[in-house]
Each structure stands twice: as structure tokens, then as C-alpha cells.
Design a protein around this motif. Structure first.
Motif, short mmCIF file in Angstrom:
data_model
loop_
_atom_site.label_atom_id
_atom_site.label_comp_id
_atom_site.label_asym_id
_atom_site.label_seq_id
_atom_site.Cartn_x
_atom_site.Cartn_y
_atom_site.Cartn_z
N ASP A 155 0.80 -1.23 0.00
CA ASP A 155 0.00 0.00 0.00
C ASP A 155 0.83 1.28 0.00
OD1 ASP A 155 -2.36 -1.36 -0.14
OD2 ASP A 155 -2.79 -1.26 2.00
N ILE A 156 1.87 1.36 0.82
CA ILE A 156 2.59 2.63 0.96
C ILE A 156 3.18 3.07 -0.37
CG2 ILE A 156 4.65 3.70 1.95
CD1 ILE A 156 4.01 2.42 4.59
N VAL A 157 3.89 2.18 -1.05
CA VAL A 157 4.49 2.54 -2.34
C VAL A 157 3.41 2.76 -3.39
CG1 VAL A 157 6.05 1.80 -4.17
CG2 VAL A 157 6.62 1.32 -1.79
N GLU A 158 2.36 1.96 -3.36
CA GLU A 158 1.30 2.07 -4.36
C GLU A 158 0.61 3.44 -4.31
OE1 GLU A 158 -1.37 1.24 -7.40
OE2 GLU A 158 0.41 0.10 -6.79
N TYR A 159 0.41 3.98 -3.12
CA TYR A 159 -0.36 5.22 -2.98
C TYR A 159 0.52 6.46 -2.74
CZ TYR A 159 -4.62 2.43 -2.71
OH TYR A 159 -5.66 1.57 -3.01
N ALA A 160 1.82 6.31 -2.75
CA ALA A 160 2.71 7.44 -2.47
C ALA A 160 3.01 8.22 -3.74
CB ALA A 160 4.00 6.94 -1.84
N ASP A 161 3.44 9.48 -3.54
CA ASP A 161 4.02 10.29 -4.61
C ASP A 161 5.51 9.93 -4.64
OD1 ASP A 161 2.87 11.92 -6.46
OD2 ASP A 161 2.56 13.60 -5.10
N ASN A 162 5.89 9.03 -5.54
CA ASN A 162 7.24 8.49 -5.50
C ASN A 162 8.26 9.28 -6.30
OD1 ASN A 162 6.47 6.13 -3.98
ND2 ASN A 162 5.47 5.39 -5.82
N PHE A 163 7.80 10.13 -7.24
CA PHE A 163 8.71 10.86 -8.12
C PHE A 163 8.46 12.35 -7.95
CE2 PHE A 163 7.72 6.72 -9.97
CZ PHE A 163 9.00 6.18 -10.05
N LEU A 164 9.47 13.05 -7.44
CA LEU A 164 9.32 14.44 -7.04
C LEU A 164 10.49 15.28 -7.55
CD1 LEU A 164 8.34 13.63 -3.35
CD2 LEU A 164 6.76 14.41 -5.13
N SER A 165 10.28 16.58 -7.69
CA SER A 165 11.31 17.48 -8.20
C SER A 165 12.10 18.09 -7.05
CB SER A 165 10.67 18.60 -9.03
OG SER A 165 10.05 18.05 -10.18
N GLY A 166 13.40 18.23 -7.29
CA GLY A 166 14.24 18.82 -6.26
C GLY A 166 15.71 18.67 -6.58
N VAL A 167 16.52 18.51 -5.54
CA VAL A 167 17.98 18.41 -5.68
C VAL A 167 18.48 17.29 -4.77
CG1 VAL A 167 18.35 20.17 -3.91
CG2 VAL A 167 20.15 19.68 -5.60
N GLN A 168 19.53 16.61 -5.22
CA GLN A 168 20.10 15.50 -4.45
C GLN A 168 21.61 15.63 -4.38
OE1 GLN A 168 18.95 11.24 -5.17
NE2 GLN A 168 21.10 10.97 -5.74
N LEU A 169 22.16 15.30 -3.22
CA LEU A 169 23.59 15.22 -3.01
C LEU A 169 23.94 13.78 -2.68
CD1 LEU A 169 26.41 16.56 -2.57
CD2 LEU A 169 25.75 16.82 -0.16
N GLY A 170 24.84 13.18 -3.45
CA GLY A 170 25.28 11.81 -3.21
C GLY A 170 26.73 11.77 -2.77
N TRP A 171 27.03 10.88 -1.81
CA TRP A 171 28.38 10.81 -1.26
C TRP A 171 28.76 9.34 -1.08
CZ3 TRP A 171 29.93 12.66 4.34
CH2 TRP A 171 31.32 12.60 4.47
N GLN A 172 29.76 8.90 -1.83
CA GLN A 172 30.27 7.54 -1.71
C GLN A 172 31.30 7.54 -0.58
OE1 GLN A 172 29.12 4.96 -3.82
NE2 GLN A 172 30.16 3.58 -2.38
N LEU A 173 30.88 7.11 0.61
CA LEU A 173 31.75 7.18 1.77
C LEU A 173 32.96 6.26 1.62
CD1 LEU A 173 29.08 7.13 4.61
CD2 LEU A 173 30.37 9.10 3.82
N THR A 174 32.67 5.00 1.34
CA THR A 174 33.70 3.99 1.10
C THR A 174 33.22 3.11 -0.04
OG1 THR A 174 32.74 2.34 2.60
CG2 THR A 174 34.23 3.98 3.59
N LYS A 175 33.99 2.08 -0.33
CA LYS A 175 33.60 1.15 -1.38
C LYS A 175 32.26 0.50 -1.08
CE LYS A 175 35.09 -3.14 -3.61
NZ LYS A 175 36.15 -4.20 -3.65
#
Length: 393
Positions: A155-175
Motif C-alpha cells: 500500500d505505501i508505495v502504491e499510494y505514495a508520490d514516488n517521483f518528485l522534483s528537487g535536488v540531491q547530493l550523493g556521497w560515496q563514503l567507502t567502497k
């Protein structure tokens, strides 16, 4: 007669000459030395993929044990284009769903059918940023999977707004460990479109979503985690808090995945509780609700080209904001069971044929039945078809 023959020959020659001139003019209008795709652009195409994500099936539906009907259906079709446009520094991803409304949304001004439309910039080998419409980076393997590989969502994924506009920061801490942080619009529609006006509830000037995600890898990939925590602002003093804890275990021919999800919502964003409560009882969106879910999936490869899998899921809905002093906050439990068998006919080519049963049972509490007239129900679907992310370029 002798005079007519030379005239006839002359006429034929004249037609031939005229035709050759027309043909020559047509030919010269096309420059055969210039390719449709310029040479300098060919290199760019090597870094671009075009993928047709499809799930197609013959669906047979049942309601409370009774046969309802059958139909061939394109259950999923999402066209995806992604690639690098400037060395390893700038990349993009676009994915549009052809099985959803194309109506532009009032908040982010992009079609509801568009899942992804963003560019990314690698600031360093370990740090990246993305800008545009993207997945809310929620944890859990149910949501992280390619949608065409999911026969039915909890239910949660089925009824959620899963795709939204904004900004993301990704950080590869280690391997083995990485973090992402997102600031997103909390929705694609305005407050009034989703909730109408609710007495005593004031709209937020910036309805934002704050998402943090951790991906972990242990024991050389045998055990992996996909956890996230989110806060969504729906209105002033009305927030949605969401936690998703995804866990995966890889054991040779076995893959076992378990997700726990908890969503506490100041306003009923999923609308499930609101749908249970009749308008005569409360005509507005239900307030102070919660959803708790468990999702378990196993996959076993019993032969080189064959796998079997099973999904079990349960979702509980609660209404803590019910003004009734004799309330039972727990209103409904939804169960799901999805066994399937999949056949991969070609080696090194991602095409599979499937057969699956999707069973859902909705059981309501005695309080919900007595106060709201709810009734237990069961749905089923037998589906046979194919799934493939076809790489066409």
C-alpha cells in the motif's frame, strides 16, 4: 502512317528526357554525402542508452472468488533515455510512463507520467549532485526494483508520490557504503487539489521533503542494506514521517529481501484511511494516521533458465485522530501473496516470460465494520506474459 511513327518516337523521347530531368532534380535535392547523424555526434551516441521497459500480460481477474474477466494488457511501459553528455562529469536520465496520465502537474509543471527528468554532475569521484524530477530516495528493495519487475505493490508505495522534483547530493563514503540527501517538493499537486480546504489547517509556503538514505554492503555483498528516513511537510504543523528499512541476503541461488516501512502522517497522504471513513462521519482528509508494513520476497534459481519467487506482504492502517472516545485506532489489515515462476529463454539477454498469481485480502476490524460499514474483500489475478528492459540503442 510513315509520318505518325517518327512523331510518336519523338514524343516518347521527349517524355523520357523530361522524366530524367525531373528525376535528376529530385536526386540533387538530397545530399547523399551528409549523414543523418553527423560524424561528430556518433561518439555521443556511444554513451546513451534507450530502454523500453515493458511488462505485458494476459490478465484474469477475480473478486471474492468469482471470475470477473480477462484482457491482454500492457501493465507497464516506461521509455527511458539516459547517458553521459560531457565526459564523466555530466549525465542525464529521462523516463516517461505511457500507462499513466500525461496531465502536467500544478506544482512542478511536468507531466504526471514522467518518472525521471534530471541531470547529474559528478563533482568528484565520490560526490555527485542531481537536479530535476527524480525518485524520492526511499529505502526498501520493493521500491528500489525496476517497476516492471513488480507485479503488485504494497500500500505505501502504491499510494505514495514516488517521483518528485528537487535536488540531491550523493556521497560515496567507502567502497561499501554511500549516503544520499535530498530536498524535494513534498508533492506534485497543490494543497487544495489534494486535500481541499480543511478547517483549522493552514497551507505551508514551502511544502518540502527532506530525505536521507544509506546503502550498506557487508560480507562481500552477501548482506546489503537500503535504509532511509524522511520528513514531508504537508501543511503548517502537519508533517509526514517515513522510515523504510530494506535488507537483502544473497546465498548462491537464493535472494531474500525484507522491507519494514512505517509512515506517520499528520494528514492522510495515502488516502486509505480517508477512503474507509464515510463523508457523513468526516468529509475531510483524515488527520493523524499511520501505516505499518512488512514486505518479504524470496527468489530461487532452480535451473539455469528458471526461477521461482514468492512475495508476502502485510499493511496495517491506523487512525489515531479519530474523535470517537471509544475508537479502535486500527481500522484495516491488507494481506498480499504473490507466487510466480519466470523463464529466461536467452543467455545474456534480459527477457523473461512469467506466470504469476496476485492475491490480496482486505480485512477490517470489528470497529471499522460497525462504525463505517466496512466489509472484508478479496481480489485475485492470474497473469501470464513477458517482462523486458529492451535496450534499443
Amino acid at each position: 502512317m510513315k509520318l505518325r511513327i517518327p512523331l510518336l518516337i519523338a514524343s516518347i523521347l521527349q517524355v523520357i528526357v523530361a522524366s530524367s530531368q525531373i528525376e535528376k532534380q529530385i536526386d540533387t535535392s538530397i545530399n547523399h554525402t551528409t549523414p543523418i547523424i553527423p560524424t561528430e555526434k556518433v561518439e555521443l551516441l556511444k554513451n546513451i542508452d534507450v530502454i523500453a521497459n515493458m511488462q505485458y500480460g494476459f490478465n484474469n481477474d477475480f473478486q471474492d472468488g468469482k471470475y470477473v474477466g480477462s484482457a491482454f494488457s500492457m501493465n507497464q511501459f516506461r521509455l527511458e533515455i539516459k547517458g553521459k553528455v560531457y565526459k564523466d562529469k555530466v549525465y542525464f536520465r529521462f523516463r516517461d510512463r505511457y500507462t499513466k496520465s500525461t496531465q502536467p502537474q500544478s506544482v512542478d509543471n511536468i507531466s504526471a507520467s514522467t518518472d525521471l527528468a534530471y541531470i547529474g554532475v559528478n563533482l568528484s569521484p565520490k560526490v555527485s549532485m542531481q537536479f530535476g524530477k527524480m525518485c524520492a530516495d526511499w529505502g526498501g528493495y520493493e521500491f528500489d526494483a525496476n517497476p516492471i519487475d513488480i507485479y503488485a505493490y504494497n500500500d505505501i508505495v502504491e499510494y505514495a508520490d514516488n517521483f518528485l522534483s528537487g535536488v540531491q547530493l550523493g556521497w560515496q563514503l567507502t567502497k561499501n557504503h554511500s549516503l544520499t540527501f535530498q530536498i524535494l517538493n513534498s508533492r506534485t499537486k497543490t494543497f487544495d487539489e489534494l486535500y481541499d480546504s480543511i478547517p483549522g489547517v493552514k497551507q505551508s509556503k514551502f511544502p518540502a521533503a527532506w530525505v536521507a538514505n544509506w546503502r550498506g554492503n557487508f560480507a562481500n555483498g552477501m548482506f546489503q542494506t537500503l535504509w532511509s528516513a524522511s520528513v514531508f511537510t504537508e501543511a503548517v504543523d502537519k508533517e509526514m514521517h517515513y522510515i523504510a528499512l530494506g535488507n537483502q541476503l544473497l546465498l548462491k541461488k537464493w535472494t531474500i529481501q525484507y522491507d519494514f516501512k512505517w509512515s506517520k502522517e499528520g494528514l492522510d497522504r495515502k488516502t486509505i484511511v480517508t477512503g474507509i471513513v464515510p463523508d457523513s462521519y468526516d468529509p475531510y482528509a483524515a488527520m493523524d494516521v499511520a501505516y505499518i508494513e512488512h514486505w518479504l520476497r524470496f527468489t530461487y534459481q532452480f535451473a539455469p533458465k528458471w526461477t521461482v519467487s514468492g512475495i508476502g506482504m502485510v499493511s496495517d492502517a491506523y487512525w489515531y485522530g479519530n474523535p470517537d472516545p471509544h475508537k479502535d485506532s486500527h481500522l484495516r489489515t491488507a494481506w498480499g501473496f504473490i507466487p510466480s515462476v519466470e523463464f529466461y529463454p536467452f543467455k545474456n539477454f534480459n527477457l523473461k516470460f512469467f506466470g504469476t498469481y496476485i492475491g490480496r485480502t482486505y480485512k477490517y476490524t470489528d470497529y471499522s465494520k460497525k462504525e463505517f460499514g466496512s466489509a472484508d474483500t478479496h481480489t485475485g489475478r492470474i497473469s501470464i506474459g513477458f517482462i523486458s528492459p529492451l535496450v534499443v540503442l
